[in-house]
Scaffold this active site. Structure first.
Site, PDB file in Angstrom:
ATOM      1  N   ASP A 173     -28.011 -44.129  36.608  1.00 54.54           N
ATOM      2  CA  ASP A 173     -27.370 -44.314  35.303  1.00 54.54           C
ATOM      3  C   ASP A 173     -26.621 -45.630  35.139  1.00 54.54           C
ATOM      4  OD1 ASP A 173     -25.212 -43.435  37.164  1.00 54.54           O
ATOM      5  OD2 ASP A 173     -24.023 -43.548  35.320  1.00 54.54           O
ATOM      6  N   ASP A 197     -29.538 -40.412  42.037  1.00 53.74           N
ATOM      7  CA  ASP A 197     -28.140 -40.829  42.057  1.00 53.74           C
ATOM      8  C   ASP A 197     -27.276 -39.588  41.817  1.00 53.74           C
ATOM      9  OD1 ASP A 197     -25.842 -42.512  41.930  1.00 53.74           O
ATOM     10  OD2 ASP A 197     -26.025 -42.582  39.743  1.00 53.74           O
ATOM     11  N   ASP A 216     -23.199 -39.546  40.710  1.00 53.66           N
ATOM     12  CA  ASP A 216     -22.273 -39.691  39.588  1.00 53.66           C
ATOM     13  C   ASP A 216     -22.979 -40.265  38.365  1.00 53.66           C
ATOM     14  OD1 ASP A 216     -19.377 -39.167  40.729  1.00 53.66           O
ATOM     15  OD2 ASP A 216     -20.443 -40.331  42.245  1.00 53.66           O
TER      16      ASP A 216
END
Length: 332
Positions: free
Chosen positions: A273, A95, A97
């Site tokens: 996240d 991922d 961000d």
């Protein structure tokens, strides 16, 4: 890879053949950008142990050498199955961000560590090309953030997939997306701190700068998504929610890539996240891979890393060594 020749009876068992295959394998070469200060890939300790347990090729008889040359490409690929899961070659999915970079107040304000793009490129070469970004961002943004490098990418939560420099698949723009965009922009224009991000195939609304408007923003997004029908779904995240094609998910994108070279046959590792990454964690778990969440929160992920800073340190160190395995992430 090798020409087929008749096997020499009685020279060695199938197990011995596979040990020879493993002992003769070489790690991927670094690309031009991976040379210099970043070391090229070195053989793993597991392979070094196997090499030390068999006689050097030069000591074999002519018949034994001929036997080794009967090994097929299939046997060479299958030879890694004897390695422990943490030592197996991995396919890395990342991922962006909140994972590679810290989450910024607005989508345009992210700060990319200047060392990161080249390190990812080095790791991509050491993994035989099996490194991909899996993000809600558009491909164009990720290309700009990691310039001059271009990586395999599952963008827009999997709605658009680029593989080997070409767009492999792209979801159709849902009906009424332009109408939905107008509704969201109208709301943003009358509420300070709301940011609308038009991604063409999808549209996101951010309220990180106006957390007191979270409930009102979500109510609007849910109403708009419901009006658009079953062709879309609402993907919620950290201070953001996005209307995306119903068929798009990070899990589906990872599963699709894992069926294709250079990812097929490797152990998937996915690091994210947010709630938006849970589909990816579930898919990787089902494939027997390693799922890792950055930071706190309930999750399907099997492991955790404290922060993007910690992850970057792991990746930068691995790039310096020229090798990355699943066990490296236990450092987090």
């Amino acid at each position: 890879m090798f020409p087929w020749r008749a096997a020499v009876p009685g020279v060695a068992s199938t197990t011995m053949r596979r040990r020879w295959v493993t002992s003769l394998r070489v790690t991927p070469k670094c690309g031009e950008r991976g040379k210099g200060s970043l070391a090229c890939a070195a053989a793993s300790p597991a392979l070094q142990r196997q090499r030390s347990s068999v006689a050097p090729f030069s000591r074999l008889s002519a018949d034994e050498r001929a036997f080794v040359m009967t090994l097929t490409t299939s046997e060479m690929m299958n030879s890694t199955s004897d390695l422990a899961p943490t030592e197996a070659e991995i396919a890395l999915f990342l991922d962006f961000d909140g994972t590679l970079v810290e989450i910024a107040p607005s989508p345009a304000d992210v700060d990319v560590d200047r060392r990161l793009p080249a390190a990812l490129d080095t790791l991509r070469h050491s993994l035989g090309g099996a490194l991909a970004l899996v993000s809600g961002r558009p491909i164009s943004f990720l290309d700009s953030a990691l310039d001059p490098y271009r990586f395999d990418t599952a963008a827009l939560h999997g709605a658009e997939i680029r593989l080997g420099g070409d767009v492999h698949s792209r979801a159709a723009v849902p009906a009424e997306m332009r109408s939905a965009l107008r509704d969201l922009v109208r709301f943003a224009n009358s509420h300070v701190g709301i940011i609308v991000e038009d991604k063409h195939i999808s549209v996101a609304m951010h309220w990180r700068l106006a957390p007191q408007l979270a409930d009102e923003a979500l109510d609007l997004l849910r109403a708009v998504a419901s009006r658009m029908g079953p062709g879309v779904r609402l993907q919620e995240g950290k201070s953001v929610a996005e209307i995306v094609p119903a068929s798009a998910s990070k899990g589906a994108a990872i599963s699709q890539l894992m069926q294709l070279p250079p990812y097929a046959g490797r152990r998937p590792v996915f690091i994210g996240d947010d709630v938006t990454d849970e589909h990816g964690f579930a898919a990787v778990n089902a494939l027997g891979g390693l799922s890792i969440r950055i930071g706190d929160g309930e999750t399907r992920a099997a492991g955790r890393i404290a922060s993007p800073t910690t992850l970057r340190s792991i990746l930068l160190n691995a790039a310096e060594r020229g090798r990355l395995t699943a066990s490296d992430f236990s450092e987090g």
